[in-house]
Design a protein around this motif. Structure first.
Motif: not given
Length: 374
Positions: A206-208, A236-237, A244-249, A368-369
């Motif tokens: 499932e998507p994180l 997954l991605w 400089g990468m932005l942290l993204e869900p 789960r987390l």
């Protein structure tokens, strides 16, 4: 397999490299040189004849690829471990990742140097570390086998298998189910990591909902191949982190080999950015898990879930203490499923682990987390 001496076959098309590797092996206590082979065909014959405990295998042999040799070794059902030697080209990096997935214990980068002595010195540290990690792995698994066949009580057997020393507790009640929400997942991993990561992420269905940052101890040039391998197997991605990468869900970031990765606050409220540095190694590692976790503890505004997985040494222990102080949730991989039970053991012995899980249970714990994220 001998329980005391590691009988080793060296397979390399270069006479010079066979000599260098053989000399280094003779410097390691508990290792015996069983023979040498210049190509895959001779190697396979010698493996059947000598039944070595360890094969040092060049990936770019003249008559066949090291990957094909490795596959035939597995078909022989030969009880030997394999450490592969690889060049740094993109093609060789991908081939090496496939070799690890096919069962190789570890890989070592073949250095490019002008003289034999320079080559030996550049190779010495990483090569000896890989062989010593194998020796330690075999020692731990022998101790688990002994515990499993002894007349020990059930609890004593479980403690031996988990390699949790007497008196060390794992606090499963430290957090309630509703308190296990995290906003970031960090994974620290070393020896045995590439196939373990591929197994974990290919099992995620499932998507994180949170970003995942991985520090795998790996040389320069190989991290991109590892990210590609995990992405192709999981869907997954997954990508090698860039400055400089932005942290993204939902994104999985792998620290590049040969440099450190840290997290800093972004220009927008609540945002976080990845930064790459070339600061000195920590715990003889670059990238270092502790280096990343120190920046996470200082700059990340949310709650962290930390997974410390297979690997030699104690990198991640100091960082785990910081994550624990910040109220994070810590999972350690168990001894039985680790290739080398070093880093997770350090966390367990320090009583920092909320859970100790097998490799097969880690994907569901990540989901789960992530599922409970805000």
């Amino acid at each position: 397999m001998s329980s005391h001496v590691l009988r080793t076959l060296v397979v390399d098309s270069s006479l010079v490299f066979r000599k260098i590797i053989s000399d280094l092996l003779l410097e390691i206590e508990g290792v015996e040189l069983a023979g040498q082979a210049p190509n895959g065909k001779i190697a396979l014959n010698k493996i059947l004849d000598l039944r070595p405990d360890l094969v040092i295998l060049e990936m770019n042999l003249q008559d066949m690829s090291g990957l094909e040799v490795l596959r035939q070794i597995r078909e022989f059902k030969c009880d030997c471990r394999v450490i592969v030697l690889s060049g740094a080209s993109p093609n060789m990096s991908l081939l090496t990742m496939k070799a690890l997935s096919a069962g190789a214990f570890e890989f070592v980068l073949k250095p490019a140097a002008e003289t034999i002595e320079d080559t030996k010195q550049l190779l010495k540290s990483e090569f000896k570390l890989a062989v010593q990690a194998l020796i330690e792995s075999l020692r731990i698994h022998r101790s688990m086998d002994i515990a499993g066949t002894s007349g020990s009580s059930g609890l004593a057997k479980k403690a031996a298998v988990d390699n949790i020393p007497a008196g060390v507790s794992v606090d499963h009640s430290r957090h309630s189910a509703s308190d296990k929400r995290v906003d970031l997942i960090v994974i620290g991993i070393s020896t045995g990591g590439p196939p373990a990561l591929a197994e974990v992420f290919s099992a995620i269905r499932e998507p994180l909902r949170v970003p995942v940052v991985i520090v795998q101890h790996i040389p320069q040039f190989f991290s991109e191949a590892l990210a590609t391998s995990i992405r192709e197997r999981s869907g997954l991605w997954v990508e090698e982190a860039r400055d400089g990468m932005l942290l993204e869900p939902g994104h999985v970031y792998l620290a590049p080999g040969g440099g450190h990765l840290k997290i800093v606050r972004g220009s927008n409220a609540g945002s976080h950015v990845l930064r790459l540095t070339h600061d000195k190694p920590e715990n003889n590692c670059r990238p270092s898990i502790d280096y990343l976790l120190r920046s996470v503890a200082a700059n990340f505004s949310g709650r962290v879930g930390l997974f410390i997985m297979t690997g030699m040494g104690t990198d991640g222990l100091a960082g785990a203490r910081l994550i624990r102080s910040a109220g994070g949730y810590i999972v350690a991989q168990d001894a039985q499923s680790c290739v080398v039970y070093g880093m997770p053991r350090a966390v367990v012995e320090a009583e920092l682990a909320d859970e100790v899980l097998s490799l097969g249970a880690i994907a569901s714990a990540i989901q789960r987390l992530s599922r409970q994220a805000s």
